[in-house]
Design a protein around this motif. Structure first.
Motif, PDB file in Angstrom:
ATOM      1  N   LEU A   1      12.464  -6.117  11.690  1.00 19.45           N
ATOM      2  CA  LEU A   1      12.964  -6.736  10.461  1.00 19.45           C
ATOM      3  C   LEU A   1      11.937  -6.594   9.354  1.00 19.45           C
ATOM      4  O   LEU A   1      10.781  -6.990   9.523  1.00 19.45           O
ATOM      5  N   LYS A   2      12.360  -6.025   8.227  1.00 13.19           N
ATOM      6  CA  LYS A   2      11.444  -6.011   7.067  1.00 13.19           C
ATOM      7  C   LYS A   2      11.865  -7.073   6.060  1.00 13.19           C
ATOM      8  O   LYS A   2      13.035  -7.144   5.669  1.00 13.19           O
ATOM      9  N   LEU A   3      10.911  -7.896   5.673  1.00 12.38           N
ATOM     10  CA  LEU A   3      11.109  -8.827   4.562  1.00 12.38           C
ATOM     11  C   LEU A   3      10.442  -8.173   3.351  1.00 12.38           C
ATOM     12  O   LEU A   3       9.209  -7.997   3.319  1.00 12.38           O
TER      13      LEU A   3
ATOM     14  N   GLY B   1       6.609  -6.491   2.855  1.00  8.44           N
ATOM     15  CA  GLY B   1       6.155  -5.625   1.782  1.00  8.44           C
ATOM     16  C   GLY B   1       5.026  -6.259   0.984  1.00  8.44           C
ATOM     17  O   GLY B   1       4.515  -7.333   1.331  1.00  8.44           O
ATOM     18  N   GLY B   2       4.652  -5.571  -0.105  1.00  6.44           N
ATOM     19  CA  GLY B   2       3.472  -5.975  -0.863  1.00  6.44           C
ATOM     20  C   GLY B   2       3.735  -6.911  -2.024  1.00  6.44           C
ATOM     21  O   GLY B   2       2.896  -7.742  -2.355  1.00  6.44           O
ATOM     22  N   GLY B   3       4.916  -6.759  -2.668  1.00  4.67           N
ATOM     23  CA  GLY B   3       5.243  -7.602  -3.807  1.00  4.67           C
ATOM     24  C   GLY B   3       4.085  -7.714  -4.783  1.00  4.67           C
ATOM     25  O   GLY B   3       3.400  -6.729  -5.085  1.00  4.67           O
TER      26      GLY B   3
ATOM     27  N   GLY C   1       0.214  -6.533  -3.063  1.00  2.41           N
ATOM     28  CA  GLY C   1      -0.221  -5.149  -2.843  1.00  2.41           C
ATOM     29  C   GLY C   1      -0.110  -4.269  -4.059  1.00  2.41           C
ATOM     30  O   GLY C   1      -1.061  -3.566  -4.427  1.00  2.41           O
ATOM     31  N   HIS C   2       1.040  -4.311  -4.728  1.00  4.68           N
ATOM     32  CA  HIS C   2       1.293  -3.338  -5.798  1.00  4.68           C
ATOM     33  C   HIS C   2       0.372  -3.549  -6.987  1.00  4.68           C
ATOM     34  O   HIS C   2      -0.142  -2.591  -7.563  1.00  4.68           O
ATOM     35  N   HIS C   3       0.150  -4.795  -7.314  1.00  2.75           N
ATOM     36  CA  HIS C   3      -0.743  -5.147  -8.415  1.00  2.75           C
ATOM     37  C   HIS C   3      -2.148  -4.548  -8.164  1.00  2.75           C
ATOM     38  O   HIS C   3      -2.721  -3.884  -9.034  1.00  2.75           O
TER      39      HIS C   3
ATOM     40  N   VAL D   1       0.416   2.792   2.612  1.00  3.86           N
ATOM     41  CA  VAL D   1       1.542   2.980   3.532  1.00  3.86           C
ATOM     42  C   VAL D   1       2.501   1.821   3.273  1.00  3.86           C
ATOM     43  O   VAL D   1       2.105   0.650   3.293  1.00  3.86           O
ATOM     44  N   SER D   2       3.760   2.164   2.974  1.00  3.88           N
ATOM     45  CA  SER D   2       4.720   1.128   2.588  1.00  3.88           C
ATOM     46  C   SER D   2       5.316   0.452   3.829  1.00  3.88           C
ATOM     47  O   SER D   2       5.298   0.996   4.933  1.00  3.88           O
ATOM     48  N   GLY D   3       5.871  -0.717   3.584  1.00  7.19           N
ATOM     49  CA  GLY D   3       6.568  -1.424   4.666  1.00  7.19           C
ATOM     50  C   GLY D   3       7.718  -0.597   5.222  1.00  7.19           C
ATOM     51  O   GLY D   3       7.962  -0.600   6.431  1.00  7.19           O
ATOM     52  N   ASP D   4       8.424   0.137   4.350  1.00 10.07           N
ATOM     53  CA  ASP D   4       9.550   0.959   4.827  1.00 10.07           C
ATOM     54  C   ASP D   4       9.070   2.031   5.802  1.00 10.07           C
ATOM     55  O   ASP D   4       9.726   2.324   6.807  1.00 10.07           O
TER      56      ASP D   4
HETATM   57  O1  IP8 Z   1       6.024  -3.238  -0.764  1.00  8.14           O
HETATM   58  C1  IP8 Z   1       3.280  -1.710  -0.285  1.00  8.14           C
HETATM   59  O2  IP8 Z   1       4.274  -2.053   0.640  1.00  8.14           O
HETATM   60  P1  IP8 Z   1       5.827  -2.064   0.160  1.00  8.14           P
HETATM   61  C2  IP8 Z   1       1.895  -2.166   0.160  1.00  8.14           C
HETATM   62  O3  IP8 Z   1       6.626  -2.181   1.393  1.00  8.14           O
HETATM   63  C3  IP8 Z   1       0.822  -1.947  -0.859  1.00  8.14           C
HETATM   64  O4  IP8 Z   1       6.085  -0.758  -0.575  1.00  8.14           O
HETATM   65  C4  IP8 Z   1      -0.549  -2.053  -0.408  1.00  8.14           C
HETATM   66  C5  IP8 Z   1       1.045  -1.675  -2.129  1.00  8.14           C
END
Ligand code: IP8
Length: 245
Positions: free
Chosen positions: A5-7, A46-48, A51-53, A148-151
């Motif tokens: 499951l990905k949140l 995911g990073g929300g 991570g992305h910031h 590396v993304s959650g997907d």
């Molecule tokens: O939100 C990104 O994971 P995502 C993780 O699943 C980072 O794309 C470190 C940006």
């Protein structure tokens, strides 16, 4: 029955404010997981706004790497703090959640193919734990470290653990058609290529078309749904758009 499951980052964080957990949304997701009394469940988040910031600040993406260890650590550390928040809330709700940090395990080769040894995750599952992984930075041959993304973790885990079901929970209710209605089932990419756009173009943005293509190749049904449908998915039902080969 193994479930991945990905949140999405939009479910666990407030995307408009840097490094802020979305308490209400995370609590609702945690309650849904606790109510389902899961067995053999792997969670990825995911990073929300964590991570992305931080990745943007250092110019790091899934293809643009860095050799700056402090930058890599800053991105990882933000994701680790978010992971701590998710794991702690799951534990507080009675779930035997444990963290798994991809930076310490995974790697990309020079062709950017990602691999992740799954011994720890598989053994945790066998022992009744709920492993919780997260989008992260990963060592990348000839590029230093990249995101590396959650997907990407979801497809790697689903294949490596031979998962029976995959769920991707974000703030969109499913794959939408031209009238913004949820498409209940996708069994071939050609059937949705026109609404997703760019049937034969390379999807460099990693949008819905790339996601659907990757999920069609999985060999396990994948459900794309919004937070309201999480209890239904965890109860074994169809939620949002079901992608199956
Ligand atoms: O939100 C990104 O994971 P995502 C993780 O699943 C980072 O794309 C470190 C940006």
């Amino acid at each position: 029955m193994t479930t991945v499951l990905k949140l999405g980052g939009s479910v666990v964080t407030d995307k408009s404010t840097p490094e802020t957990v979305d308490d209400d949304s995370l609590d609702a997701a945690v309650a849904a997981v606790a109510d389902s009394d899961p067995s053999r469940l792997v969670i990825v988040h995911g990073g929300g706004s964590f991570g992305h910031h931080n990745a943007e600040k250092h110019g790091v993406s899934d293809s643009q790497g860095t050799h700056d260890a402090e930058a890599v650590f800053e991105i990882h550390d933000a994701m680790r703090r978010l992971n701590d928040a998710v794991v702690t809330r799951l534990q507080d709700a009675g779930i035997a959640a444990l963290p798994v940090h991809p930076l310490s395990l995974g790697a990309r080769d020079a062709e950017a193919a990602f691999s992740l040894p799954l011994d720890s995750t598989a053994t945790m599952l066998d022992e009744g734990f709920v492993p919780v992984l997260h989008g992260d930075v990963t060592a990348h041959a000839a590029s230093g470290a990249t995101v590396v993304s959650g997907d990407e973790l979801v497809t790697t885990l689903a294949r490596g653990l031979d998962a029976d079901r995959v769920g991707l929970c974000s703030t969109v209710p499913g794959v939408l058609d031209a009238d913004n209605e949820v498409i209940p089932e996708i069994t071939a990419f050609e059937d949705v290529a026109s609404v997703l756009g760019g049937s034969d173009a390379t999807d460099v943005t990693g949008g819905m078309a790339a996601k659907v293509r990757a999920l069609l190749e999985l060999g396990a049904p994948a459900h794309i749904f919004g937070p309201d449908a999480l209890p239904r998915f965890l109860a074994g039902g169809d939620a949002g758009t079901v992608i199956r080969d």
